[in-house]
Enzyme design. Structure first.
Site, PDB file in Angstrom:
ATOM      1  NE  ARG A 133      -3.700  -2.246   2.284  1.00  0.00           N
ATOM      2  CZ  ARG A 133      -3.285  -3.237   2.727  1.00  0.00           C
ATOM      3  NH1 ARG A 133      -2.026  -3.124   3.236  1.00  0.00           N
ATOM      4  NH2 ARG A 133      -3.588  -4.848   2.581  1.00  0.00           N
ATOM      5  CE  LYS A 151      -1.445  14.556 -14.304  1.00  0.00           C
ATOM      6  NZ  LYS A 151      -0.802  14.669 -16.158  1.00  0.00           N
ATOM      7  CD  GLU A 158       7.268  17.700 -22.672  1.00  0.00           C
ATOM      8  OE1 GLU A 158       6.692  18.727 -21.901  1.00  0.00           O
ATOM      9  OE2 GLU A 158       6.156  16.397 -22.799  1.00  0.00           O
ATOM     10  CE  LYS A 166       5.299  18.006 -14.227  1.00  0.00           C
ATOM     11  NZ  LYS A 166       4.978  16.720 -14.847  1.00  0.00           N
ATOM     12  CD  GLU A 178      -4.048  17.374 -15.702  1.00  0.00           C
ATOM     13  OE1 GLU A 178      -3.150  16.700 -15.411  1.00  0.00           O
ATOM     14  OE2 GLU A 178      -4.528  17.228 -17.508  1.00  0.00           O
ATOM     15  NE  ARG A 202      -0.038  18.002 -12.942  1.00  0.00           N
ATOM     16  CZ  ARG A 202       0.663  17.193 -11.816  1.00  0.00           C
ATOM     17  NH1 ARG A 202      -0.178  16.871 -10.614  1.00  0.00           N
ATOM     18  NH2 ARG A 202       2.149  16.048 -11.993  1.00  0.00           N
ATOM     19  CG  ASN A 213      -2.166  18.804 -20.361  1.00  0.00           C
ATOM     20  OD1 ASN A 213      -1.054  18.118 -19.866  1.00  0.00           O
ATOM     21  ND2 ASN A 213      -2.844  19.043 -19.238  1.00  0.00           N
ATOM     22  CG  HIS A 260       1.376  17.844 -23.870  1.00  0.00           C
ATOM     23  ND1 HIS A 260       2.167  19.134 -23.789  1.00  0.00           N
ATOM     24  CD2 HIS A 260       1.608  16.750 -23.109  1.00  0.00           C
ATOM     25  CE1 HIS A 260       3.458  18.329 -23.249  1.00  0.00           C
ATOM     26  NE2 HIS A 260       3.320  17.463 -23.252  1.00  0.00           N
ATOM     27  CG  HIS A 264      -1.584  13.941 -26.787  1.00  0.00           C
ATOM     28  ND1 HIS A 264      -2.593  14.106 -26.008  1.00  0.00           N
ATOM     29  CD2 HIS A 264      -0.299  13.210 -26.161  1.00  0.00           C
ATOM     30  CE1 HIS A 264      -1.516  14.153 -24.386  1.00  0.00           C
ATOM     31  NE2 HIS A 264      -0.876  13.446 -25.266  1.00  0.00           N
ATOM     32  CG  HIS A 289       5.444  12.611 -25.044  1.00  0.00           C
ATOM     33  ND1 HIS A 289       4.227  13.750 -25.767  1.00  0.00           N
ATOM     34  CD2 HIS A 289       6.180  14.085 -24.722  1.00  0.00           C
ATOM     35  CE1 HIS A 289       3.350  14.201 -24.978  1.00  0.00           C
ATOM     36  NE2 HIS A 289       4.732  14.990 -24.019  1.00  0.00           N
TER      37      HIS A 289
HETATM   38 ZN    ZN Z   1       4.365  15.601 -22.531  1.00  0.00          ZN
END
Ligand code: ZN
Ligand code: ADP
Length: 368
Positions: A119, A141, A183, A224, A234, A238, A242, A245, A249, A262
């Site tokens: 846990r 994340k 990035e 960040k 988020e 936040r 993105n 993005h 994507h 990416h």
């Molecule tokens: Zn990214």
């Protein structure tokens, strides 16, 4: 450009519980001190990093080094289960800790494994890619991919500490490095001052000078950390992270995942977002799109669909991209909201861009 002597760079991330990100050339040895109290130090890495830097990890107290296959395929539920079983087999218990030693794949998988084992046991991020240093190792994340989509199974589990040693970047493949720089450009646009500074540091960044990279990584982590502290889960601000993005994507999806790095897709996405804003008649600063492009050029990061065609031999059609964006998980009723940069340090989220403006930007960038 002058760079100063090695410097201690520490960024506090004010989440619950708070932790520090340490950035610098040659500081990876500090991981050993952090691991001293643990009954076992389970080091999750990948085979490339193990081959290059495994000896460092084996020197950490009570270390057990477990290497997964490099690449995104290791971010799977099956692999997660194998890692958890390997932790048991290595004698880990609730007073053990995990070090994620590698790029984003190892960080996402390791963070999730640490969050689930008994846990939750503490974990340290020791990123070895630029992308992980400036982006994925901060924010808590963690995730693995499902057959139905990327990062669909995960938890928030903050690291106990992050140690980003920019000396590791010397061996990083060019495309991985470019991906991190994409990035970095995104973060610099969100920040403002970093945008101008990147231009000054470009020659040092090109030769991967560790102290210049530490300055850049620290600045990115600060941006960040500030945003994550205000919005850890988020819900609002936040989303600024993105930037680029929604386009990225779509680019990655249309090209076929894994074919365009990416962060490179993100760099193109930032330019597309600015172009779309301009085409929509929004108050995008005069000359901003041009300075964005010239910075990308100085850093050797492709920043147009045309550059992607040249660099990767992949032809992306505006229609395909628009279609992919309508299917984006963040799109409401097939209509995505965008993060739009108006200039360095002036970025807005939840902007509703008319489709013809987006289409115009896609067409324009294709020819440029
Ligand atoms: Zn990214
Ligand atoms: P990302 O951080 O971009 O998500 P990955 O975890 O997929 O990255 O790592 C990208 C690739 O770079 C992998 O093949 C990994 O083994 C390799 N790699 C990671 N760090 C280094 C390094 N310092 N030197 C050389 N290769 C590295």
């Amino acid at each position: 450009v002058s760079t100063s002597a090695p410097q201690r760079r520490i960024v506090a991330v004010q989440v619950d519980p708070p932790y520090s990100v340490h950035v610098g050339a040659g500081l990876v040895g500090e991981v050993a001190r952090r691991a001293e109290g643990w009954s076992r130090t389970f080091v999750l890495t990948d085979a490339n990093v193990e081959r290059l830097f495994g000896d460092i990890a084996r020197g950490w107290p009570s270390a057990f080094v477990h290497a997964v296959a490099p690449g995104e395929d290791s971010k799977s539920f099956a692999m997660l289960e194998r890692v958890l079983d390997a932790m048991v087999a290595a004698g880990c218990d609730r007073s053990s800790g995990l070090v994620a030693f590698g790029g984003g794949v190892v960080g996402d998988l390791g963070g999730l494994a640490a969050g689930l084992f008994h846990r939750g046991i503490p974990f340290v991020q020791a990123p070895t890619t630029l992308l992980a240093m400036v982006d994925s190792s901060v924010g808590g994340k963690t995730a693995v991919n499902l057959a139905s989509g990327k990062n669909l199974a995960g938890i928030f589990h903050q690291p106990a500490e992050v140690y980003a040693d920019t000396r590791f970047l010397a061996t990083l493949p060019d495309d991985e490095y470019r991906s991190g720089l994409g990035e970095v450009i995104k973060t610099a646009v969100i920040d403002g001052p970093l945008f101008a500074r990147l231009g000054e540091l470009a020659p040092d960044i090109a030769r991967r000078e560790p102290e210049a990279l530490a300055e850049v990584a620290e600045a990115c982590v600060r941006v960040k950390a500030r945003i994550v502290a205000r919005d850890p889960f988020e819900q609002g601000e936040r989303k600024l992270l993105n930037l680029g993005h929604t386009f990225a994507h779509a680019i990655e999806h249309a090209a076929g995942y894994g074919r365009i790095p990416h962060g490179v897709a993100v760099a193109v996405g930032v330019v597309l977002a600015a172009e779309s804003g301009r085409a929509a008649g929004l108050a995008v600063e005069a000359g901003f799109v041009e300075s964005l492009r010239s910075l990308a050029r100085e850093l050797d990061v492709p920043a147009s669909l045309d550059a992607l065609r040249h660099g990767y031999g992949i032809e992306l059609h505006p229609d395909a991209l628009l279609w992919a964006m309508a299917r984006d998980k963040k799109a409401r009723a097939g209509h995505p909201l965008y993060v739009v940069p108006f200039g360095p340090g002036a970025v807005e989220r939840d902007v509703d861009l008319p489709e013809p403006s987006v289409m115009a930007a896609l067409g324009q960038l294709r020819r440029s």
